[in-house]
Design a protein around this motif. Structure first.
Motif, PDB file in Angstrom:
ATOM      1  N   ALA A   1     -37.603 -17.684  42.260  1.00 17.33           N
ATOM      2  CA  ALA A   1     -37.109 -18.485  43.678  1.00 17.33           C
ATOM      3  C   ALA A   1     -35.525 -18.699  43.513  1.00 17.33           C
ATOM      4  CB  ALA A   1     -37.496 -19.624  44.398  1.00 17.33           C
ATOM      5  N   GLU A   2     -35.156 -18.665  41.868  1.00 23.17           N
ATOM      6  CA  GLU A   2     -33.517 -19.464  41.486  1.00 23.17           C
ATOM      7  C   GLU A   2     -33.588 -17.365  41.548  1.00 23.17           C
ATOM      8  OE1 GLU A   2     -30.617 -19.736  37.478  1.00 23.17           O
ATOM      9  OE2 GLU A   2     -33.552 -19.983  37.808  1.00 23.17           O
ATOM     10  N   ARG A   3     -33.819 -16.487  41.612  1.00 25.47           N
ATOM     11  CA  ARG A   3     -33.219 -15.519  41.218  1.00 25.47           C
ATOM     12  C   ARG A   3     -33.393 -14.525  42.420  1.00 25.47           C
ATOM     13  NH1 ARG A   3     -35.384 -10.361  42.943  1.00 25.47           N
ATOM     14  NH2 ARG A   3     -37.118 -11.559  42.882  1.00 25.47           N
ATOM     15  N   PHE A   4     -34.315 -15.001  43.326  1.00 22.57           N
ATOM     16  CA  PHE A   4     -34.126 -14.451  44.870  1.00 22.57           C
ATOM     17  C   PHE A   4     -33.266 -14.853  45.934  1.00 22.57           C
ATOM     18  CE2 PHE A   4     -35.840 -13.700  49.367  1.00 22.57           C
ATOM     19  CZ  PHE A   4     -36.430 -13.173  49.091  1.00 22.57           C
ATOM     20  N   ALA A   5     -32.244 -16.390  45.814  1.00 21.74           N
ATOM     21  CA  ALA A   5     -31.491 -17.193  45.979  1.00 21.74           C
ATOM     22  C   ALA A   5     -30.661 -17.157  45.589  1.00 21.74           C
ATOM     23  CB  ALA A   5     -31.589 -18.731  45.738  1.00 21.74           C
ATOM     24  N   ALA A   6     -30.321 -16.870  44.399  1.00 26.71           N
ATOM     25  CA  ALA A   6     -29.359 -16.086  43.704  1.00 26.71           C
ATOM     26  C   ALA A   6     -28.358 -14.343  44.707  1.00 26.71           C
ATOM     27  CB  ALA A   6     -29.035 -16.109  42.223  1.00 26.71           C
ATOM     28  N   GLU A   7     -29.247 -14.010  44.656  1.00 29.68           N
ATOM     29  CA  GLU A   7     -29.410 -12.606  45.124  1.00 29.68           C
ATOM     30  C   GLU A   7     -28.533 -12.245  47.145  1.00 29.68           C
ATOM     31  OE1 GLU A   7     -32.707  -9.663  43.160  1.00 29.68           O
ATOM     32  OE2 GLU A   7     -32.513  -9.884  45.277  1.00 29.68           O
TER      33      GLU A   7
ATOM     34  N   GLY B   1     -13.772 -17.212  41.142  1.00 34.46           N
ATOM     35  CA  GLY B   1     -13.741 -16.976  42.870  1.00 34.46           C
ATOM     36  C   GLY B   1     -15.487 -16.877  43.095  1.00 34.46           C
ATOM     37  N   GLY B   2     -15.627 -16.404  42.489  1.00 31.23           N
ATOM     38  CA  GLY B   2     -17.363 -16.279  43.324  1.00 31.23           C
ATOM     39  C   GLY B   2     -17.847 -17.454  43.359  1.00 31.23           C
ATOM     40  N   TYR B   3     -20.029 -17.046  42.932  1.00 31.28           N
ATOM     41  CA  TYR B   3     -20.468 -18.046  43.093  1.00 31.28           C
ATOM     42  C   TYR B   3     -21.505 -18.001  42.009  1.00 31.28           C
ATOM     43  CZ  TYR B   3     -17.979 -20.279  47.167  1.00 31.28           C
ATOM     44  OH  TYR B   3     -17.619 -20.808  48.111  1.00 31.28           O
ATOM     45  N   GLU B   4     -22.180 -19.154  41.510  1.00 33.02           N
ATOM     46  CA  GLU B   4     -23.645 -18.698  41.137  1.00 33.02           C
ATOM     47  C   GLU B   4     -24.443 -20.096  41.304  1.00 33.02           C
ATOM     48  OE1 GLU B   4     -23.163 -19.213  37.055  1.00 33.02           O
ATOM     49  OE2 GLU B   4     -21.056 -20.745  36.982  1.00 33.02           O
TER      50      GLU B   4
END
Length: 113
Positions: A104-110, A62-65
């Motif tokens: 950017a990937e980590r930043f967007a995921a957070e 149910g979450g996102y990644e």
């Protein structure tokens, strides 16, 4: 059972843009998608250098990644543009957001997952 409230795509993109700006990075909406539930695609850059594409996808729990998609970081700009064009033609509700910030990937995921 009550439905779980969730943030709209437009709200998530807005929050991401604000956070990136607060950290001294640059974020822009390349293509605006469906306000409520459009898929969000992140085009990651660092100091103007292309680092990859990442799509926000639903997880089984149910979450996102964020999942890497499209041409890799060493691909030519033309290949990236062609990929983004194909995606937009097949899904006009797609958001494409360009982030120019370290990691950017980590930043967007957070922010959006």
């Amino acid at each position: 059972m009550a439905a779980e409230a969730r943030l709209t795509s437009a709200m998530l993109v807005g929050a991401l843009r604000r956070r990136v700006g607060e950290q001294g990075g640059f974020a822009t909406v390349v293509a605006k998608g469906d306000e409520l539930s459009g898929v969000i695609l992140i085009q990651a850059l660092e100091k103007g250098r292309y680092c990859g594409l990442f799509e926000r996808v639903a997880r089984v729990d149910g979450g996102y990644e964020l999942m890497r998609c499209g041409p890799g970081g060493d691909e030519a700009a033309e290949a990236v543009d062609q990929y983004l064009g194909r995606r937009r033609r097949s899904d006009p509700d797609l958001w494409i957001v360009e982030l120019d910030i370290p990691d950017a990937e980590r930043f967007a995921a957070e922010t959006i997952c």
